[in-house]
Design a protein around this motif. Structure first.
Motif, PDB file in Angstrom:
ATOM      1  N   ASP A 120       0.835  -1.208   0.000  1.00  0.00           N
ATOM      2  CA  ASP A 120       0.000   0.000   0.000  1.00  0.00           C
ATOM      3  C   ASP A 120       0.867   1.254   0.000  1.00  0.00           C
ATOM      4  O   ASP A 120       0.575   2.226  -0.704  1.00  0.00           O
ATOM      5  CB  ASP A 120      -0.929   0.018   1.209  1.00  0.00           C
ATOM      6  N   LEU A 121       1.934   1.242   0.797  1.00  0.00           N
ATOM      7  CA  LEU A 121       2.847   2.383   0.857  1.00  0.00           C
ATOM      8  C   LEU A 121       3.480   2.641  -0.506  1.00  0.00           C
ATOM      9  O   LEU A 121       3.530   3.784  -0.972  1.00  0.00           O
ATOM     10  CB  LEU A 121       3.930   2.139   1.903  1.00  0.00           C
ATOM     11  N   VAL A 122       3.919   1.586  -1.168  1.00  0.00           N
ATOM     12  CA  VAL A 122       4.523   1.734  -2.500  1.00  0.00           C
ATOM     13  C   VAL A 122       3.498   2.287  -3.483  1.00  0.00           C
ATOM     14  O   VAL A 122       3.813   3.166  -4.290  1.00  0.00           O
ATOM     15  CB  VAL A 122       5.111   0.397  -2.992  1.00  0.00           C
ATOM     16  N   ASP A 123       2.262   1.814  -3.422  1.00  0.00           N
ATOM     17  CA  ASP A 123       1.206   2.319  -4.305  1.00  0.00           C
ATOM     18  C   ASP A 123       0.989   3.823  -4.107  1.00  0.00           C
ATOM     19  O   ASP A 123       0.840   4.566  -5.082  1.00  0.00           O
ATOM     20  CB  ASP A 123      -0.112   1.577  -4.068  1.00  0.00           C
ATOM     21  N   VAL A 124       0.979   4.257  -2.866  1.00  0.00           N
ATOM     22  CA  VAL A 124       0.786   5.684  -2.570  1.00  0.00           C
ATOM     23  C   VAL A 124       1.959   6.499  -3.106  1.00  0.00           C
ATOM     24  O   VAL A 124       1.771   7.565  -3.708  1.00  0.00           O
ATOM     25  CB  VAL A 124       0.600   5.911  -1.054  1.00  0.00           C
ATOM     26  N   ILE A 125       3.166   6.002  -2.920  1.00  0.00           N
ATOM     27  CA  ILE A 125       4.358   6.712  -3.405  1.00  0.00           C
ATOM     28  C   ILE A 125       4.314   6.851  -4.922  1.00  0.00           C
ATOM     29  O   ILE A 125       4.590   7.923  -5.469  1.00  0.00           O
ATOM     30  CB  ILE A 125       5.642   5.995  -2.952  1.00  0.00           C
ATOM     31  N   ILE A 126       3.951   5.786  -5.612  1.00  0.00           N
ATOM     32  CA  ILE A 126       3.866   5.834  -7.077  1.00  0.00           C
ATOM     33  C   ILE A 126       2.775   6.820  -7.512  1.00  0.00           C
ATOM     34  O   ILE A 126       2.978   7.623  -8.424  1.00  0.00           O
ATOM     35  CB  ILE A 126       3.606   4.428  -7.655  1.00  0.00           C
TER      36      ILE A 126
ATOM     37  N   GLU B  92       1.640   9.442  -5.896  1.00  0.00           N
ATOM     38  CA  GLU B  92       2.102  10.814  -5.662  1.00  0.00           C
ATOM     39  C   GLU B  92       3.128  11.235  -6.708  1.00  0.00           C
ATOM     40  O   GLU B  92       3.113  12.373  -7.175  1.00  0.00           O
ATOM     41  CB  GLU B  92       2.707  10.941  -4.263  1.00  0.00           C
ATOM     42  N   ALA B  93       4.004  10.333  -7.083  1.00  0.00           N
ATOM     43  CA  ALA B  93       5.035  10.654  -8.074  1.00  0.00           C
ATOM     44  C   ALA B  93       4.425  10.937  -9.445  1.00  0.00           C
ATOM     45  O   ALA B  93       4.975  11.706 -10.227  1.00  0.00           O
ATOM     46  CB  ALA B  93       6.048   9.519  -8.173  1.00  0.00           C
ATOM     47  N   ARG B  94       3.278  10.329  -9.720  1.00  0.00           N
ATOM     48  CA  ARG B  94       2.652  10.492 -11.030  1.00  0.00           C
ATOM     49  C   ARG B  94       1.549  11.547 -11.039  1.00  0.00           C
ATOM     50  O   ARG B  94       0.876  11.740 -12.055  1.00  0.00           O
ATOM     51  CB  ARG B  94       2.068   9.150 -11.469  1.00  0.00           C
ATOM     52  N   SER B  95       1.361  12.255  -9.931  1.00  0.00           N
ATOM     53  CA  SER B  95       0.241  13.188  -9.821  1.00  0.00           C
ATOM     54  C   SER B  95       0.303  14.337 -10.833  1.00  0.00           C
ATOM     55  O   SER B  95      -0.731  14.916 -11.167  1.00  0.00           O
ATOM     56  CB  SER B  95       0.151  13.751  -8.403  1.00  0.00           C
ATOM     57  N   ASP B  96       1.474  14.658 -11.338  1.00  0.00           N
ATOM     58  CA  ASP B  96       1.598  15.749 -12.303  1.00  0.00           C
ATOM     59  C   ASP B  96       1.449  15.291 -13.754  1.00  0.00           C
ATOM     60  O   ASP B  96       1.482  16.103 -14.662  1.00  0.00           O
ATOM     61  CB  ASP B  96       2.952  16.447 -12.146  1.00  0.00           C
ATOM     62  N   GLU B  97       1.304  13.982 -13.960  1.00  0.00           N
ATOM     63  CA  GLU B  97       1.181  13.471 -15.323  1.00  0.00           C
ATOM     64  C   GLU B  97      -0.175  13.845 -15.935  1.00  0.00           C
ATOM     65  O   GLU B  97      -1.148  14.078 -15.223  1.00  0.00           O
ATOM     66  CB  GLU B  97       1.336  11.946 -15.333  1.00  0.00           C
ATOM     67  N   LYS B  98      -0.189  13.862 -17.251  1.00  0.00           N
ATOM     68  CA  LYS B  98      -1.420  14.156 -17.975  1.00  0.00           C
ATOM     69  C   LYS B  98      -2.469  13.092 -17.662  1.00  0.00           C
ATOM     70  O   LYS B  98      -2.168  11.908 -17.594  1.00  0.00           O
ATOM     71  CB  LYS B  98      -1.125  14.162 -19.476  1.00  0.00           C
ATOM     72  N   LYS B  99      -3.690  13.527 -17.448  1.00  0.00           N
ATOM     73  CA  LYS B  99      -4.782  12.612 -17.151  1.00  0.00           C
ATOM     74  C   LYS B  99      -5.706  12.518 -18.354  1.00  0.00           C
ATOM     75  O   LYS B  99      -5.912  13.477 -19.067  1.00  0.00           O
ATOM     76  CB  LYS B  99      -5.544  13.104 -15.925  1.00  0.00           C
ATOM     77  N   ILE B 100      -6.242  11.301 -18.571  1.00  0.00           N
ATOM     78  CA  ILE B 100      -7.204  11.100 -19.645  1.00  0.00           C
ATOM     79  C   ILE B 100      -8.446  10.450 -19.042  1.00  0.00           C
ATOM     80  O   ILE B 100      -8.391   9.824 -17.989  1.00  0.00           O
ATOM     81  CB  ILE B 100      -6.636  10.235 -20.792  1.00  0.00           C
ATOM     82  N   SER B 101      -9.561  10.582 -19.741  1.00  0.00           N
ATOM     83  CA  SER B 101     -10.809  10.000 -19.253  1.00  0.00           C
ATOM     84  C   SER B 101     -10.775   8.480 -19.401  1.00  0.00           C
ATOM     85  O   SER B 101      -9.991   7.921 -20.172  1.00  0.00           O
ATOM     86  CB  SER B 101     -11.997  10.558 -20.040  1.00  0.00           C
ATOM     87  N   TRP B 102     -11.648   7.810 -18.653  1.00  0.00           N
ATOM     88  CA  TRP B 102     -11.731   6.359 -18.746  1.00  0.00           C
ATOM     89  C   TRP B 102     -12.152   5.938 -20.156  1.00  0.00           C
ATOM     90  O   TRP B 102     -11.649   4.950 -20.691  1.00  0.00           O
ATOM     91  CB  TRP B 102     -12.713   5.830 -17.703  1.00  0.00           C
ATOM     92  N   GLU B 103     -13.049   6.684 -20.763  1.00  0.00           N
ATOM     93  CA  GLU B 103     -13.491   6.363 -22.126  1.00  0.00           C
ATOM     94  C   GLU B 103     -12.317   6.431 -23.110  1.00  0.00           C
ATOM     95  O   GLU B 103     -12.163   5.566 -23.964  1.00  0.00           O
ATOM     96  CB  GLU B 103     -14.624   7.299 -22.562  1.00  0.00           C
ATOM     97  N   ALA B 104     -11.495   7.456 -22.991  1.00  0.00           N
ATOM     98  CA  ALA B 104     -10.326   7.581 -23.872  1.00  0.00           C
ATOM     99  C   ALA B 104      -9.334   6.444 -23.614  1.00  0.00           C
ATOM    100  O   ALA B 104      -8.747   5.895 -24.556  1.00  0.00           O
ATOM    101  CB  ALA B 104      -9.644   8.928 -23.660  1.00  0.00           C
ATOM    102  N   ALA B 105      -9.169   6.072 -22.370  1.00  0.00           N
ATOM    103  CA  ALA B 105      -8.259   4.975 -22.039  1.00  0.00           C
ATOM    104  C   ALA B 105      -8.769   3.665 -22.640  1.00  0.00           C
ATOM    105  O   ALA B 105      -7.987   2.883 -23.190  1.00  0.00           O
ATOM    106  CB  ALA B 105      -8.106   4.843 -20.528  1.00  0.00           C
ATOM    107  N   LYS B 106     -10.073   3.424 -22.538  1.00  0.00           N
ATOM    108  CA  LYS B 106     -10.646   2.206 -23.132  1.00  0.00           C
ATOM    109  C   LYS B 106     -10.432   2.177 -24.634  1.00  0.00           C
ATOM    110  O   LYS B 106     -10.078   1.134 -25.204  1.00  0.00           O
ATOM    111  CB  LYS B 106     -12.140   2.106 -22.814  1.00  0.00           C
ATOM    112  N   ARG B 107     -10.632   3.322 -25.293  1.00  0.00           N
ATOM    113  CA  ARG B 107     -10.417   3.384 -26.748  1.00  0.00           C
ATOM    114  C   ARG B 107      -8.973   3.037 -27.096  1.00  0.00           C
ATOM    115  O   ARG B 107      -8.716   2.274 -28.029  1.00  0.00           O
ATOM    116  CB  ARG B 107     -10.773   4.770 -27.287  1.00  0.00           C
TER     117      ARG B 107
END
Length: 64
Positions: free
Chosen positions: A33-39, A41-56
């Motif tokens: 769980d700790l490792v998941d939280v660290i990852i 937080e480290a990726r919080s600045d990355e570009k986000k896409i919608s779930w629909e776009a990810a599925k496509r």
């Protein structure tokens, strides 16, 4: 969190995580769980896409 120390550099950026293995040996899922939280937080600045776009994208790549 007990048994965890985070060291920072001169610019106050988090750099090193020190964990007490004895504490996590009793409950390895807490370490996961700790490792998941660290990852996350480290990726919080990355570009986000919608779930629909990810599925496509996954369908186009043949992964689903």
């Amino acid at each position: 969190m007990k048994g965890v120390t985070i060291f920072k550099d001169e610019k106050n950026n988090k750099k090193i995580l020190q964990a007490d293995i004895n504490g996590f040996a009793k409950n390895p899922s807490k370490f996961e769980d700790l490792v998941d939280v660290i990852i996350a937080e480290a990726r919080s600045d990355e570009k986000k896409i919608s779930w629909e776009a990810a599925k496509r994208q996954l369908k186009k790549a043949g992964k689903i």
